[in-house]
Design a protein around this motif. Structure first.
Motif, PDB file in Angstrom:
ATOM      1  N   ILE A   1      55.680  38.029  17.356  1.00 50.94           N
ATOM      2  CA  ILE A   1      57.042  38.032  16.804  1.00 50.94           C
ATOM      3  C   ILE A   1      57.226  36.834  15.870  1.00 50.94           C
ATOM      4  CG2 ILE A   1      59.490  37.771  17.376  1.00 50.94           C
ATOM      5  CD1 ILE A   1      58.904  39.305  19.976  1.00 50.94           C
ATOM      6  N   MET A   2      56.716  35.685  16.265  1.00 52.32           N
ATOM      7  CA  MET A   2      56.814  34.491  15.420  1.00 52.32           C
ATOM      8  C   MET A   2      56.135  34.732  14.071  1.00 52.32           C
ATOM      9  SD  MET A   2      57.697  31.367  14.842  1.00 52.32           S
ATOM     10  CE  MET A   2      58.027  30.435  16.338  1.00 52.32           C
ATOM     11  N   GLN A   3      54.986  35.367  14.092  1.00 53.33           N
ATOM     12  CA  GLN A   3      54.269  35.635  12.849  1.00 53.33           C
ATOM     13  C   GLN A   3      55.067  36.520  11.897  1.00 53.33           C
ATOM     14  OE1 GLN A   3      50.525  37.215  14.400  1.00 53.33           O
ATOM     15  NE2 GLN A   3      49.488  35.354  13.757  1.00 53.33           N
ATOM     16  N   GLN A   4      55.987  37.272  12.421  1.00 50.13           N
ATOM     17  CA  GLN A   4      56.763  38.170  11.576  1.00 50.13           C
ATOM     18  C   GLN A   4      57.742  37.422  10.672  1.00 50.13           C
ATOM     19  OE1 GLN A   4      58.519  41.642  13.530  1.00 50.13           O
ATOM     20  NE2 GLN A   4      57.017  41.473  15.167  1.00 50.13           N
ATOM     21  N   HIS A   5      57.896  36.112  10.869  1.00 47.94           N
ATOM     22  CA  HIS A   5      58.875  35.379  10.048  1.00 47.94           C
ATOM     23  C   HIS A   5      58.514  35.442   8.565  1.00 47.94           C
ATOM     24  CE1 HIS A   5      56.018  31.924  10.073  1.00 47.94           C
ATOM     25  NE2 HIS A   5      56.666  31.536   8.983  1.00 47.94           N
TER      26      HIS A   5
ATOM     27  N   LEU B   1      42.114  30.665   3.571  1.00 47.43           N
ATOM     28  CA  LEU B   1      41.018  30.973   2.660  1.00 47.43           C
ATOM     29  C   LEU B   1      39.894  31.733   3.348  1.00 47.43           C
ATOM     30  CD1 LEU B   1      42.589  28.974   0.872  1.00 47.43           C
ATOM     31  CD2 LEU B   1      40.397  28.039   0.135  1.00 47.43           C
ATOM     32  N   ASP B   2      39.742  31.562   4.672  1.00 48.01           N
ATOM     33  CA  ASP B   2      38.663  32.244   5.382  1.00 48.01           C
ATOM     34  C   ASP B   2      39.051  33.648   5.855  1.00 48.01           C
ATOM     35  OD1 ASP B   2      40.371  31.728   7.497  1.00 48.01           O
ATOM     36  OD2 ASP B   2      39.072  30.252   8.471  1.00 48.01           O
ATOM     37  N   GLY B   3      40.240  34.114   5.447  1.00 46.48           N
ATOM     38  CA  GLY B   3      40.665  35.465   5.782  1.00 46.48           C
ATOM     39  C   GLY B   3      41.248  35.629   7.171  1.00 46.48           C
ATOM     40  N   ARG B   4      41.500  34.521   7.872  1.00 47.67           N
ATOM     41  CA  ARG B   4      41.991  34.605   9.246  1.00 47.67           C
ATOM     42  C   ARG B   4      43.485  34.305   9.354  1.00 47.67           C
ATOM     43  NH1 ARG B   4      38.383  30.529  12.364  1.00 47.67           N
ATOM     44  NH2 ARG B   4      39.704  31.241  14.086  1.00 47.67           N
ATOM     45  N   GLY B   5      44.183  34.324   8.218  1.00 44.92           N
ATOM     46  CA  GLY B   5      45.607  34.039   8.246  1.00 44.92           C
ATOM     47  C   GLY B   5      46.440  35.279   8.525  1.00 44.92           C
ATOM     48  N   TYR B   6      47.750  35.154   8.313  1.00 41.12           N
ATOM     49  CA  TYR B   6      48.657  36.284   8.508  1.00 41.12           C
ATOM     50  C   TYR B   6      49.729  36.243   7.431  1.00 41.12           C
ATOM     51  CZ  TYR B   6      51.884  32.968  10.869  1.00 41.12           C
ATOM     52  OH  TYR B   6      52.719  31.915  11.177  1.00 41.12           O
ATOM     53  N   PRO B   7      50.367  37.382   7.111  1.00 43.27           N
ATOM     54  CA  PRO B   7      50.365  38.638   7.879  1.00 43.27           C
ATOM     55  C   PRO B   7      49.319  39.651   7.423  1.00 43.27           C
ATOM     56  CG  PRO B   7      52.045  38.751   6.189  1.00 43.27           C
ATOM     57  CD  PRO B   7      51.423  37.369   6.085  1.00 43.27           C
ATOM     58  N   GLN B   8      48.618  39.407   6.304  1.00 40.44           N
ATOM     59  CA  GLN B   8      47.752  40.438   5.737  1.00 40.44           C
ATOM     60  C   GLN B   8      46.269  40.087   5.756  1.00 40.44           C
ATOM     61  OE1 GLN B   8      50.134  40.573   1.960  1.00 40.44           O
ATOM     62  NE2 GLN B   8      50.209  42.778   2.354  1.00 40.44           N
TER      63      GLN B   8
END
Length: 435
Positions: free
Chosen positions: A243-247, A276-283
């Motif tokens: 839910i936090m990531q949805q901000h 940069l390593d592709g491990r972020g969010y949301p996409q």
């Protein structure tokens, strides 16, 4: 690596105008040159042949166009680091000649038109005005009222003017933090540091307001996250973290309701937690998909988050936050930008209270990017910890009588010296500084 490619017009070809490139071959010997350049060095008349990301990732109309106006140039500066350009050989040679100085732009202090003492009163006023705007937006979102985000422009414009006069004044203001007002103050501090960082990187003045808007509005979506999750005094469960990531998505949707906003503001709001390593969010974007402004704000956002007190933990020292940024360069953060950011804020950022090897106590006034351990300081106490009339000492250019060095940082309030108190003193009367 910069590279160039030269082509010559075929001998049998007559001089013709190249409609898309905007170039004219005057004779059979005219050479068209291709060079990869930083986007900050692009000038009108250069044909943009290739970008450092797919064309569909950048809001331009054509895949290949001649740079003709400020709007096109601004889009490229917001999204890209470099472009392959085609143009007149002499024009491109002049641009290449500026590459070295362009790379060195973050090694020297930014020019100042006003002293810290002169700028603090205005910075204090602008800070309060911007804080009031953030509180107004917060209340509007909580009540479900319509947002008028265009009102942020004049507020940010005043921040830009203060930072251009003396960035350290706003840096001092940003160190006065309230644990209970984290989200609002965080947005304000990120806006200030984003403007200063964009200026430090060499972006033109017309980009600074947009950069500030990106910083100010980047976390707007957190106002849609339930308080029990946003301020939970402990680790979030997987469901709560989701839910936090949805901000970032919430913020993007809020900004999308205002079509007058520059698209890059929504891009930054949505992507400032991509890695940069592709491990972020949301996409889970790849490196080449993350815009230049999103990379910039992600560094500032992380630095402020780490150094700020929250309801559930204390912030860490700036020096520790800098180590975290440096350790994660190239994986989470843009490596070149991290190194530039460290040069800007220094090991001891402006507003830090320090003790010198002489025993004297001082506040950091301005950082020297090329001499991170030798900032300009304001001495407030002598070796016996007795107050003295404030005086400025530049550790990077000491006199023969003054050879001080920083021994270690001190917590705010040590020996009865608080940054807030010093700011108030300067706001009330800045005549303590020599003219």
């Amino acid at each position: 690596m910069w590279f160039r490619r030269k082509t010559s017009a075929p001998p049998s070809r007559k001089p013709i105008a190249r409609s898309q490139a905007g170039l004219l071959d005057a004779d059979a010997q005219t050479r068209v040159e291709r060079v990869r350049l930083p986007v900050d060095l692009l000038t009108y008349g250069m044909r943009i042949v290739k970008l450092d990301r797919p064309w569909i990732e950048v809001p331009v109309l054509f895949q290949g166009f001649t740079l003709e106006n400020d709007h096109q140039a601004r889009i490229l500066r917001q999204y890209c680091e470099w472009a392959l350009v085609e143009g007149d050989e002499q024009v491109l040679a002049e641009a290449l000649a500026r590459v070295t100085s362009h790379k060195q732009r973050t090694a020297t202090p930014l020019p100042e038109t006003r002293s810290l003492a002169e700028e603090i009163p205005r910075a204090n006023q602008v800070w309060g005005k911007t804080q009031a705007f953030v509180e107004q937006i917060t209340l509007a979102i909580e009540r479900g009222n319509d947002l008028n985000l265009q009102d942020a422009r004049p507020v940010i414009r005043e921040c830009v003017e203060s930072i251009k006069a003396n960035a350290s004044a706003m840096f001092w203001m940003s160190r006065i933090k309230s644990r209970d007002a984290y989200t609002a103050e965080h947005c304000l501090r990120v806006a200030i540091f984003t403007v200063a960082f964009a200026r430090f990187l060499g972006l033109p003045d017309e980009d600074l307001e947009i950069a500030g808007m990106c910083g100010l509005l980047h976390d707007l979506g957190k106002l849609k996250v339930p308080d029990e999750i946003l301020n939970k005094p402990g680790a979030l469960s997987p469901a709560e973290y989701a839910i936090m990531q949805q901000h970032t998505t919430f913020g993007y949707e809020l900004l999308s309701s205002d079509p007058k906003l520059d698209p890059i503001i929504g891009d930054v709001t949505r992507h400032h937690h991509e890695r940069l390593d592709g491990r972020g969010y949301p996409q889970q974007l790849e490196e080449w998909q993350i815009s230049r402004f999103a990379r910039l704000v992600s560094i500032v956002d992380a630095f402020d988050a780490m150094t700020s007190d929250r309801c559930y933990r204390d912030g860490i020292p700036a020096s520790d936050a800098i180590r975290v940024l440096y350790r994660n360069r190239g994986r989470q953060f843009d490596a070149d930008m991290v190194e530039a950011f460290i040069r800007m804020v220094g090991i001891y950022p402006p507003g830090t209270l320090v003790e010198l090897n002489s025993g004297e106590v001082a506040l950091i006034v301005t950082v020297h990017p090329g001499k991170k351990l030798k900032p300009r300081i304001e001495i407030l106490m002598d070796a016996n910890k007795k107050p003295v009339p404030p005086r400025i000492v530049d550790l990077a250019n000491p006199t023969t009588e003054e050879q001080q060095a920083i021994h270690h940082p001190l917590p705010d309030g040590a020996f009865g010296i608080s940054l807030k108190g010093r700011i108030q003193q300067l706001v009330t009367d800045h005549s303590v500084y020599p003219s």
